[in-house]
Write a protein that holds these residues in place. Sequence first.
Motif, PDB file in Angstrom:
ATOM      1  N   ALA A 242       0.947  -1.459   0.141  1.00 34.72           N
ATOM      2  CA  ALA A 242       0.056   0.090  -0.270  1.00 34.72           C
ATOM      3  C   ALA A 242       0.668   1.244   0.337  1.00 34.72           C
ATOM      4  N   THR A 243       0.899   1.893  -0.900  1.00 37.55           N
ATOM      5  CA  THR A 243       1.275   3.460  -0.786  1.00 37.55           C
ATOM      6  C   THR A 243       0.334   4.788  -0.477  1.00 37.55           C
ATOM      7  N   ILE A 244       0.563   5.216   0.803  1.00 35.14           N
ATOM      8  CA  ILE A 244      -0.608   5.393   1.222  1.00 35.14           C
ATOM      9  C   ILE A 244      -0.373   7.285   0.803  1.00 35.14           C
ATOM     10  N   LEU A 245      -1.216   8.017   0.480  1.00 33.48           N
ATOM     11  CA  LEU A 245      -0.858   9.556   0.391  1.00 33.48           C
ATOM     12  C   LEU A 245      -1.482  10.116   1.362  1.00 33.48           C
ATOM     13  N   LEU A 246      -0.925  10.812   2.176  1.00 38.67           N
ATOM     14  CA  LEU A 246      -1.427  11.723   3.834  1.00 38.67           C
ATOM     15  C   LEU A 246      -2.348  12.292   3.659  1.00 38.67           C
ATOM     16  N   LYS A 247      -3.332  12.281   4.535  1.00 41.79           N
ATOM     17  CA  LYS A 247      -4.326  13.520   4.474  1.00 41.79           C
ATOM     18  C   LYS A 247      -3.364  14.997   5.051  1.00 41.79           C
ATOM     19  N   GLU A 248      -2.358  15.147   5.093  1.00 41.06           N
ATOM     20  CA  GLU A 248      -1.621  16.284   5.130  1.00 41.06           C
ATOM     21  C   GLU A 248      -0.863  17.020   3.598  1.00 41.06           C
ATOM     22  N   SER A 249      -1.494  15.945   2.869  1.00 41.24           N
ATOM     23  CA  SER A 249      -0.887  15.886   1.819  1.00 41.24           C
ATOM     24  C   SER A 249      -1.897  17.422   1.372  1.00 41.24           C
ATOM     25  N   ASP A 250      -0.973  18.371  -0.247  1.00 39.05           N
ATOM     26  CA  ASP A 250      -2.043  18.874  -0.717  1.00 39.05           C
ATOM     27  C   ASP A 250      -3.661  18.443  -1.273  1.00 39.05           C
TER      28      ASP A 250
END
Length: 367
Positions: free
Chosen positions: A149-157
Amino acid sequence: MGLQEEIDKRRLEIRVDGYSMSIGEWISLYENSDIEIHPEFQRFFRWTITQKTSLIESILLGIPIPPIFVSQREDGVWEVVDGFHRLSTIYEFVGKLKDENQNTLDPLVLEKTKYLPNLEGKKWEDVNDSKNSLTQTQRLLIKRAKIDATILLKESDEIAKYELFQRLNTGASIATPQEVRNCILVMFNRDMFHWMKGLSQNEMFRECIALSERPIEEQYDIELLLRFLVFRTLEDREMRKIGNDLSVFLTDKMIEMAKNENFNYSEEETAFNQTFQILYEQMGSDSFRRYSPTKDKFLGGFLVSAYEVIALGIGYNYKNLSNSNIDVREKVKQIWSSPEYINSSGSGTTAQRRVPKIVPFGRQMFQ
């Protein structure tokens, strides 16, 4: 700002994490509603039973499966950005996949393959047909297999996941730009997607565009609706910003609409419905076909340049046209012999050159 500054700035806007997960864990996430795969996307899937069977075969043979990209929402739920086909195939095979109405779909039945011909007719588990079910050992083999799993965290734009989705899926098994846009819209504003889907079913609209089955399957009717919504009242100076890629322009404008809390659904729906009522009553399936003055007939199939000048011209002026006695058919015939239209819509004319000229021309023609 130099190149390195641009790189550093953009890298700060994207925060990712990653780790390996068993397929059993992926299944548990779905069962517990901790992952969102958007059932609306199922209508855009292109995977055949053969492709689905190949995935299950790969897992059984220990062939590595590409990672799943997800975006972490504020509530902690993972939203799938890339990997819909892989996950939906697994969920369908184990009998867990649900449709848009939350009905569980029939479990996937496999085909034979080159390396595992005995997969033919096999199911995950059927108490009434143990002969054609995988064994407990085979099921555990699948559940213990790993998919990263590669997770784009919620802190991202906030735009990062849509940009990532578009880059990963354009040109892949989701075939057309509008299918990719539809998926982005579902992720961004599901209510707007369903609103647009409903509008596209307008029978007068469908009669006027008179598309064949293939463009409808590829969601071209939704793209035409999007063009109507984007260009109907767009200012001339904005149309000149189309650039070299109309597809990118449409996607950007769609996202703007989806984010606009003041978007006037009622006004746009009225404009759309009345535009195509006018066209249906006076033109029908001739609405966007080429007019031949020598034969005094409308010939051939749908032409997007005709749509841009006629539908958008009427859409801009629909309030006045609804209560007038204007002969739309005669106006359309005039358009086909007009130098303004002919010079801006000929073969080889790009959307960048065409749209900023013929859309304002259409507005003038139907004043």
